[in-house]
Design a protein around this motif. Structure first.
Motif, PDB file in Angstrom:
ATOM      1  N   GLN A   1       0.815  -1.203   0.000  1.00 16.04           N
ATOM      2  CA  GLN A   1       0.000   0.000   0.000  1.00 16.04           C
ATOM      3  C   GLN A   1       0.857   1.266   0.000  1.00 16.04           C
ATOM      4  O   GLN A   1       1.941   1.300   0.591  1.00 16.04           O
ATOM      5  CB  GLN A   1      -0.932   0.013   1.213  1.00 16.04           C
ATOM      6  CG  GLN A   1      -2.007  -1.066   1.169  1.00 16.04           C
ATOM      7  CD  GLN A   1      -3.093  -0.842   2.198  1.00 16.04           C
ATOM      8  OE1 GLN A   1      -2.877  -0.218   3.238  1.00 16.04           O
ATOM      9  NE2 GLN A   1      -4.291  -1.351   1.917  1.00 16.04           N
ATOM     10  N   THR A   2       0.349   2.275  -0.683  1.00 18.98           N
ATOM     11  CA  THR A   2       0.954   3.606  -0.698  1.00 18.98           C
ATOM     12  C   THR A   2      -0.125   4.604  -0.299  1.00 18.98           C
ATOM     13  O   THR A   2      -1.149   4.723  -0.989  1.00 18.98           O
ATOM     14  CB  THR A   2       1.505   3.950  -2.095  1.00 18.98           C
ATOM     15  OG1 THR A   2       2.448   2.955  -2.491  1.00 18.98           O
ATOM     16  CG2 THR A   2       2.177   5.309  -2.087  1.00 18.98           C
ATOM     17  N   HIS A   3       0.084   5.286   0.821  1.00 20.24           N
ATOM     18  CA  HIS A   3      -0.911   6.236   1.353  1.00 20.24           C
ATOM     19  C   HIS A   3      -2.277   5.565   1.523  1.00 20.24           C
ATOM     20  O   HIS A   3      -3.321   6.153   1.203  1.00 20.24           O
ATOM     21  CB  HIS A   3      -1.024   7.456   0.450  1.00 20.24           C
ATOM     22  CG  HIS A   3       0.271   8.162   0.208  1.00 20.24           C
ATOM     23  ND1 HIS A   3       1.037   8.695   1.228  1.00 20.24           N
ATOM     24  CD2 HIS A   3       0.962   8.401  -0.948  1.00 20.24           C
ATOM     25  CE1 HIS A   3       2.117   9.250   0.727  1.00 20.24           C
ATOM     26  NE2 HIS A   3       2.106   9.083  -0.585  1.00 20.24           N
ATOM     27  N   GLY A   4      -2.256   4.319   1.985  1.00 27.76           N
ATOM     28  CA  GLY A   4      -3.491   3.620   2.283  1.00 27.76           C
ATOM     29  C   GLY A   4      -4.204   3.001   1.090  1.00 27.76           C
ATOM     30  O   GLY A   4      -5.312   2.473   1.245  1.00 27.76           O
ATOM     31  N   ARG A   5      -3.585   3.008  -0.098  1.00 23.94           N
ATOM     32  CA  ARG A   5      -4.225   2.462  -1.292  1.00 23.94           C
ATOM     33  C   ARG A   5      -3.357   1.361  -1.879  1.00 23.94           C
ATOM     34  O   ARG A   5      -2.117   1.443  -1.869  1.00 23.94           O
ATOM     35  CB  ARG A   5      -4.459   3.567  -2.322  1.00 23.94           C
ATOM     36  CG  ARG A   5      -5.240   4.735  -1.736  1.00 23.94           C
ATOM     37  CD  ARG A   5      -5.406   5.866  -2.726  1.00 23.94           C
ATOM     38  NE  ARG A   5      -6.388   5.546  -3.755  1.00 23.94           N
ATOM     39  CZ  ARG A   5      -6.759   6.408  -4.709  1.00 23.94           C
ATOM     40  NH1 ARG A   5      -6.222   7.621  -4.758  1.00 23.94           N
ATOM     41  NH2 ARG A   5      -7.660   6.061  -5.611  1.00 23.94           N
ATOM     42  N   ASN A   6      -4.002   0.320  -2.403  1.00 29.14           N
ATOM     43  CA  ASN A   6      -3.266  -0.831  -2.940  1.00 29.14           C
ATOM     44  C   ASN A   6      -2.499  -0.442  -4.200  1.00 29.14           C
ATOM     45  O   ASN A   6      -3.087   0.008  -5.187  1.00 29.14           O
ATOM     46  CB  ASN A   6      -4.232  -1.968  -3.271  1.00 29.14           C
ATOM     47  CG  ASN A   6      -4.929  -2.516  -2.043  1.00 29.14           C
ATOM     48  OD1 ASN A   6      -4.448  -2.343  -0.910  1.00 29.14           O
ATOM     49  ND2 ASN A   6      -6.053  -3.174  -2.241  1.00 29.14           N
TER      50      ASN A   6
END
Length: 377
Positions: free
Chosen positions: A184-189
């Motif tokens: 994840q990057t900044h809470g996104r897959n």
């Protein structure tokens, strides 16, 4: 009538009848050709039914010639089969087209091959979402033949609440499987780690990255690849360097531990000779299925560095990624420095001998002076 003439006429008539019979024999194309998507992320089945009259036809060999391709492919893939079904992997983002014909040969055709006309069909998954909503820069690496890591960037038009998920399938699985270990990057897959895929090597590995959003539809992306072509091995281990009296650099190393088969690796060996110049050129040599190499130094430098890396060879894969470098630097003195050191050593030794002789002479003179000195009153 001459018997020879009668025989010749009989042969000609027989040949003509046989050719006429073969010419009159015809065969119909297959029926109900269709491309079926079972939901396996690009693995499609092409199916058809035989011409009806073939059910009562005997004394002939019946087979089919199948051609298929995806939109944009220059060449057709060709398959000859006696079956009525064939499966293969396709890019679902493109249109698939297939055609099939009947081939008949045997006593019913006087041993000549008779071909039917072609039957055609096409298939395409209905498009959804804007093209710019699908992921970008999809990239996968199969590290050390042990785990697969796939990464991607979000679509340019992906809304703030969009969520992307990865699904995969390969032959042997009953159904598609979703990734259970996302990156994840900044809470996104933005990636996925997959383990325990040895049974998926050397067969098609199908992937779909699909997105969901409350505000709009997102376009899915489909990929098909083979794991052995994505291998990045670990660096070679236990690199050691030795230098002979002739300044030959001998290198030894061990294959990386883990899942990479040692016989699947080629190596690249490099050496550079410089006096602290980090931009100095490297001499490069490739070597196959070896863990030892010897360089003959062309220039005699104070500092030299060697490095080695590995890559899957042509016997195990058609392509792959190089490992990281294993590097080691060492010191080699110049010959002129060695000669200067020897000259200085000889000079110091000679000077020491002279000083010893002078000191001995002075001592001897002092002793003799005391022996011959006059005795006072």
């Amino acid at each position: 009538m001459d018997i020879k003439w009668i025989c010749a006429v009989t042969i000609i008539l027989a040949w003509f009848c046989r050719a006429s019979s073969a010419h009159q024999t015809s065969v119909e194309p297959p029926r109900n050709l269709q491309i079926i998507d079972p939901g396996l992320l690009g693995h499609l089945y092409i199916e058809w039914q035989p011409p009806p009259f073939l059910l009562t036809l005997d004394q002939c060999t019946i087979k089919y010639k199948l051609k298929y391709r995806s939109t944009g492919d220059a060449d057709w893939k060709v398959v000859f089969t006696k079956k009525l079904k064939y499966g293969d992997g396709f890019d679902l983002s493109k249109r698939t087209e297939a055609k099939v014909q009947t081939l008949l040969e045997g006593r019913c055709t006087n041993e000549s091959e008779v071909k039917s006309d072609w039957t055609h069909t096409t298939f395409q998954v209905p498009s959804q979402g804007e093209l710019e909503s699908q992921i970008r820069d999809f990239h996968c690496v199969y590290y050390n033949w042990e785990h697969l890591t796939c990464t991607w960037q979000l679509g340019q038009l992906a809304p703030a609440g969009a969520r992307y998920e990865l699904y995969y399938w390969y032959e042997g699985l009953d159904h598609t499987v979703q990734c259970s270990d996302y990156i994840q990057t900044h809470g996104r897959n933005t990636g996925c780690n997959l383990q325990n895929l040895r049974q998926a090597e050397y067969i098609d590995f199908n992937v779909c990255v699909n997105g969901s959003s409350e505000s709009t539809q997102l376009r899915p992306s489909y990929f098909t690849f083979r794991l052995q072509n994505l291998v990045k091995p670990s660096p070679p281990e236990k690199l050691s360097v030795s230098i002979s009296a002739y300044e030959e650099v001998h290198m030894e190393w061990s294959p990386p531990a883990g899942g990479t088969p040692p016989h699947c690796l080629d190596y690249e060996v490099q050496l550079t000779e410089h006096d602290g110049d980090a931009d100095a050129p490297w001499t490069s040599v490739s070597t196959q299925v070896e863990t030892t190499f010897t360089f003959s130094q062309a220039n005699r430098s104070r500092v030299s560095c060697v490095r080695v890396r590995g890559k899957t060879n042509m016997f195990c894969a058609s392509k792959g990624f190089w490992s990281e470098w294993t590097r080691k630097c060492f010191y080699v003195s110049r010959k002129d420095e060695k000669q200067l050191f020897i000259l200085i050593a000889v000079a110091l030794s000679f000077l020491t001998v002279i000083i010893i002789f002078i000191f001995a002479a002075q001592c001897k003179k002092s002793v003799l002076g005391k022996f011959h000195a006059p005795v006072g009153c």
